[in-house]
Design a protein around this motif. Structure first.
Motif, short mmCIF file in Angstrom:
data_model
loop_
_atom_site.label_atom_id
_atom_site.label_comp_id
_atom_site.label_asym_id
_atom_site.label_seq_id
_atom_site.Cartn_x
_atom_site.Cartn_y
_atom_site.Cartn_z
N GLY A 301 -53.71 10.13 -73.03
CA GLY A 301 -52.83 10.07 -71.87
C GLY A 301 -52.47 11.45 -71.37
O GLY A 301 -52.94 12.48 -71.89
N VAL A 302 -51.62 11.50 -70.35
CA VAL A 302 -51.19 12.78 -69.81
C VAL A 302 -50.43 13.56 -70.88
O VAL A 302 -49.75 12.98 -71.73
CB VAL A 302 -50.32 12.60 -68.55
CG1 VAL A 302 -51.14 12.08 -67.39
CG2 VAL A 302 -49.15 11.67 -68.82
N SER A 303 -50.58 14.88 -70.84
CA SER A 303 -49.92 15.72 -71.84
C SER A 303 -49.58 17.06 -71.23
O SER A 303 -50.10 17.44 -70.17
CB SER A 303 -50.83 15.90 -73.07
OG SER A 303 -52.03 16.54 -72.70
N GLY A 304 -48.76 17.78 -71.94
CA GLY A 304 -48.37 19.11 -71.48
C GLY A 304 -47.32 19.05 -70.40
O GLY A 304 -46.96 17.97 -69.89
N PRO A 305 -46.81 20.20 -70.00
CA PRO A 305 -45.79 20.22 -68.94
C PRO A 305 -46.40 19.84 -67.60
O PRO A 305 -47.59 20.06 -67.34
CB PRO A 305 -45.32 21.67 -68.95
CG PRO A 305 -46.48 22.44 -69.50
CD PRO A 305 -47.13 21.54 -70.51
N ILE A 306 -45.58 19.27 -66.74
CA ILE A 306 -46.02 18.97 -65.38
C ILE A 306 -46.25 20.30 -64.66
O ILE A 306 -45.39 21.19 -64.70
CB ILE A 306 -44.95 18.13 -64.66
CG1 ILE A 306 -44.85 16.76 -65.32
CG2 ILE A 306 -45.28 17.98 -63.17
CD1 ILE A 306 -43.69 15.94 -64.82
N PRO A 307 -47.41 20.47 -64.02
CA PRO A 307 -47.68 21.75 -63.36
C PRO A 307 -46.62 22.09 -62.32
O PRO A 307 -46.26 21.26 -61.47
CB PRO A 307 -49.04 21.52 -62.69
CG PRO A 307 -49.64 20.36 -63.40
CD PRO A 307 -48.50 19.51 -63.85
N GLY A 308 -46.12 23.30 -62.41
CA GLY A 308 -45.14 23.75 -61.43
C GLY A 308 -45.79 24.12 -60.12
O GLY A 308 -47.00 24.33 -60.04
N GLY A 309 -44.98 24.17 -59.08
CA GLY A 309 -45.48 24.53 -57.76
C GLY A 309 -44.47 25.39 -57.03
O GLY A 309 -43.38 25.68 -57.55
N PRO A 310 -44.81 25.81 -55.83
CA PRO A 310 -43.86 26.60 -55.03
C PRO A 310 -42.64 25.76 -54.69
O PRO A 310 -42.71 24.52 -54.60
CB PRO A 310 -44.67 26.96 -53.79
CG PRO A 310 -45.72 25.90 -53.70
CD PRO A 310 -46.05 25.51 -55.10
N THR A 311 -41.52 26.42 -54.47
CA THR A 311 -40.27 25.70 -54.19
C THR A 311 -39.71 26.07 -52.81
O THR A 311 -39.78 25.30 -51.88
CB THR A 311 -39.24 25.95 -55.30
OG1 THR A 311 -39.07 27.38 -55.45
CG2 THR A 311 -39.71 25.35 -56.61
N THR A 312 -39.19 27.29 -52.68
CA THR A 312 -38.57 27.69 -51.42
C THR A 312 -39.29 28.85 -50.75
O THR A 312 -38.80 29.38 -49.74
CB THR A 312 -37.10 28.08 -51.64
OG1 THR A 312 -37.04 29.17 -52.57
CG2 THR A 312 -36.29 26.91 -52.18
N GLU A 313 -40.44 29.26 -51.25
CA GLU A 313 -41.12 30.45 -50.76
C GLU A 313 -41.74 30.20 -49.38
O GLU A 313 -42.70 29.42 -49.26
CB GLU A 313 -42.22 30.88 -51.74
CG GLU A 313 -41.72 31.17 -53.14
CD GLU A 313 -41.71 29.94 -54.05
OE1 GLU A 313 -41.61 30.10 -55.27
OE2 GLU A 313 -41.79 28.81 -53.51
N ILE A 314 -41.22 30.86 -48.37
CA ILE A 314 -41.74 30.72 -47.01
C ILE A 314 -43.06 31.47 -46.85
O ILE A 314 -44.03 30.94 -46.29
CB ILE A 314 -40.72 31.23 -45.98
CG1 ILE A 314 -39.42 30.42 -46.05
CG2 ILE A 314 -41.32 31.19 -44.57
CD1 ILE A 314 -39.54 28.99 -45.60
N ALA A 315 -43.13 32.71 -47.33
CA ALA A 315 -44.32 33.53 -47.14
C ALA A 315 -45.55 32.87 -47.75
O ALA A 315 -46.64 32.92 -47.18
CB ALA A 315 -44.09 34.93 -47.72
N TRP A 316 -45.39 32.27 -48.92
CA TRP A 316 -46.50 31.58 -49.58
C TRP A 316 -47.06 30.49 -48.67
O TRP A 316 -48.28 30.37 -48.48
CB TRP A 316 -46.00 30.98 -50.89
CG TRP A 316 -47.05 30.35 -51.77
CD1 TRP A 316 -47.67 30.94 -52.84
CD2 TRP A 316 -47.59 29.02 -51.68
NE1 TRP A 316 -48.56 30.05 -53.41
CE2 TRP A 316 -48.54 28.87 -52.72
CE3 TRP A 316 -47.37 27.95 -50.82
CZ2 TRP A 316 -49.26 27.68 -52.92
CZ3 TRP A 316 -48.09 26.77 -51.00
CH2 TRP A 316 -49.02 26.65 -52.04
N SER A 317 -46.17 29.70 -48.10
CA SER A 317 -46.59 28.59 -47.23
C SER A 317 -47.21 29.10 -45.93
O SER A 317 -48.22 28.58 -45.46
CB SER A 317 -45.39 27.70 -46.93
OG SER A 317 -45.78 26.52 -46.27
N LEU A 318 -46.62 30.14 -45.35
CA LEU A 318 -47.13 30.71 -44.11
C LEU A 318 -48.54 31.27 -44.31
O LEU A 318 -49.45 31.04 -43.49
CB LEU A 318 -46.19 31.80 -43.61
CG LEU A 318 -46.62 32.60 -42.37
CD1 LEU A 318 -46.78 31.69 -41.17
CD2 LEU A 318 -45.61 33.71 -42.07
N ASN A 319 -48.74 31.98 -45.40
CA ASN A 319 -50.07 32.54 -45.67
C ASN A 319 -51.10 31.44 -45.88
O ASN A 319 -52.25 31.56 -45.43
CB ASN A 319 -50.02 33.46 -46.89
CG ASN A 319 -49.29 34.76 -46.60
OD1 ASN A 319 -49.23 35.21 -45.46
ND2 ASN A 319 -48.71 35.37 -47.64
#
Length: 543
Positions: A301-319
């Motif tokens: 089954g699924v294991s390990g931590p749930i992969p994290g992702g960006p949260t509030t970063e505007i520049a990351w999303s804009l790029n």
């Protein structure tokens, strides 16, 4: 009962051939939908959902470019009901757009048959209920428009094709949320996120190891941008709302309200189960939900931590947004390359600037564009225009640039001429991400950046290979500019995809007009068009 519905569908076909005879060379696909209330438990709490044929989410629509879709909808709710088709352009046919400015709602206990055509379109879209805040109760589903057999597609056929309908969700019933908005309050923070109508680990995608699959991901939520990722797997972007893209690879994708992305994922990891993760973006606290990617030979089954992702970063999303480009050599719905349309070489007819705001009016929360907060009329605008009913709306009631004055209520309609080529600048001075959709069109997102847009901003435009789509984001205290050819006559909704903001006024209609009065430019009113408001008692037209 069933036989009578089949008979109705046949009658609808005859009507469509009579009214839309120019579509007669393309295949017809028939759908019969029953709209009912039903108990759903997406976040573990019993709610009143809106079901289509007993399903939540609703059934998938599959079509091929230029197919005619005959969708007979039976409304068994206790209130009127409307369905709109996010991204379908309804060429020359805003009558079928399914928003209140163009189409009368289906009364309780009644039926209406939509006659649509997937004219010159491919790609991934979705449908949703557009009236009375029903979107918060369900009745949404995926739309896949496949390329015609002889039109090349810029990737090998995948082993499977999955629709992912993701977005935020509330435990409160839709009518409770609607009353909250009507009382002048905004919605509270969402209670959770869903993937295909299910909460945490509630949905499973089964795959074969070593094979490549297509995932079509739509943000069908009400208020929140999301990020999508798959544990241990990369995603190759291939299509955005009908445009084939350069095939960049991403570990995570931001998908804003109303947007759809299509990715290829190769099952090249060890045989086990993996998390598919959706999390909220730009929110004070991060909401997360998961589905399961299940390798068919998995014993773990699924294991390990749930992969994290960006949260509030505007520049990351804009790029990331700037990295999404048109595949110039790929075919679209026609065999000629997408890049044969040189949008960047067309002279602009005029610039329209649209600035959103969040005014309080008479002590109640409203939302506005260029200080105008839209209020629905008592009659669909398209019908009022056709029957020349005075007093329903006034052309020019929507300013083409901000006036920064006090906000006011208006049934706002902007006038435009057929075959104009316009530049639209969305200016956002608020601290939240905006998402805008334009019915009837696909447009080119030529630029986005922080601060105030000025004519000098054009020097940073992408005039060669930006993507064409129907929904775009505008980042906080930023602008987004689009180019759009007004090649589709009709009455078209321009709206916020944040459904609370749309409901409380952040929308208007663009009337694209041709003086020719010709079927070449616009199809006639459907014979079976519902007539309501001040259009009630009038006649559509004889066969």
């Amino acid at each position: 009962m069933r036989d009578s519905r089949v008979l109705c569908s046949l009658i609808a076909l005859l009507l469509s051939l009579a009214v839309h005879g120019v579509y007669g060379d393309s295949p017809y696909r028939f759908f019969t939908w029953e709209i009912t209330y039903g108990d759903i438990y997406p976040l573990g709490v019993k709610q009143q959902g809106i079901l289509i044929n007993g399903q939540f989410p609703g059934p998938q629509i599959d079509a091929v470019t230029n197919d005619n879709l005959i969708i007979s909808v039976y409304n068994y709710l206790r209130e009127p009901f409307l369905i709109s088709w996010n991204g379908l352009q309804q060429r020359r046919n805003s009558w079928q757009d399914g928003v209140y400015g163009t189409t009368c709602p289906i009364p309780p206990g009644k039926n209406f048959t939509y006659v649509l055509q997937a004219k010159d379109q491919i790609g991934s879209y979705f449908y949703f209920p557009s009236f009375l805040f029903h979107k918060a109760a369900g009745a949404f589903g995926g739309i896949r428009i496949w390329s015609r057999p002889r039109i090349p597609v810029p990737f090998p056929p995948p082993a499977g094709d999955f629709t992912v309908l993701a977005g935020d969700w509330y435990r409160s019933n839709h009518y409770v949320l609607r009353r909250l908005l009507d009382s002048g309050h905004n919605l509270p923070f969402p209670d959770g996120l869903l993937i295909n109508g299910r909460g945490w680990n509630g949905y499973t995608f089964t795959v074969e190891p070593g094979r490549t699959y297509r995932f079509r991901i739509s943000n069908v939520g009400l208020t929140t941008s999301i990020n999508f990722r798959i544990q241990g797997h990369s995603m190759k972007l291939v299509e955005v709302e009908g445009s084939h893209t350069l095939q960049n690879t991403y570990a995570a994708l931001d998908i804003h309200l109303g947007q759809t992305y299509s990715v290829l994922v190769t099952m090249d990891q060890a045989p086990q189960d993996y998390y598919i993760v959706v999390s909220s973006r730009f929110t004070p606290r991060v909401l997360t939900t998961t589905a399961i990617l299940h390798y068919s030979n998995s014993r773990r089954g699924v294991s390990g931590p749930i992969p994290g992702g960006p949260t509030t970063e505007i520049a990351w999303s804009l790029n990331q947004a700037r990295s999404i480009r048109w595949n110039l050599t790929a075919s679209g719905p026609r065999p000629n390359p997408q890049g044969s349309y040189h949008y960047g070489m067309i002279k602009i007819s005029r610039t329209i600037t649209l600035a959103n705001s969040a005014p309080y009016m008479n002590g109640k929360q409203r939302y506005a564009i260029n200080s105008v907060s839209f209020v629905p009329a008592d009659t669909p605008l398209k019908l009022a225009d056709y029957f020349k009913i005075p007093g329903v709306f006034t052309l020019g009631s929507m300013p083409t640039s901000p006036n920064w004055g006090n906000a006011y209520l208006q049934t706002s309609v902007m006038a435009a001429n057929f075959r104009e080529f316009v530049e639209i600048v969305f200016q956002n001075w608020e601290d939240t991400v905006q998402s805008y959709h334009i019915d009837g069109y696909s447009f080119f997102v030529v630029g986005m950046d922080g601060g105030q847009w000025t004519p000098a901003s054009r020097t940073r435009y992408n005039l060669r290979d930006t993507v064409a789509r129907s929904t775009t984001q505008v980042y906080p205290r930023s602008w987004t500019a689009i180019y759009m050819a007004l090649d589709n006559v009709g009455m078209w909704n321009i709206r916020s995809e944040n459904w609370a903001r749309q409901y409380l006024g952040q929308q208007f209609y663009l009337r694209v007009y041709s003086p020719a009065n010709s079927w070449r430019d616009e199809l006639p009113i459907p014979k079976n068009a519902l007539l309501c408001g001040r259009a009630r008692g009038r006649h559509t037209r004889p066969l």
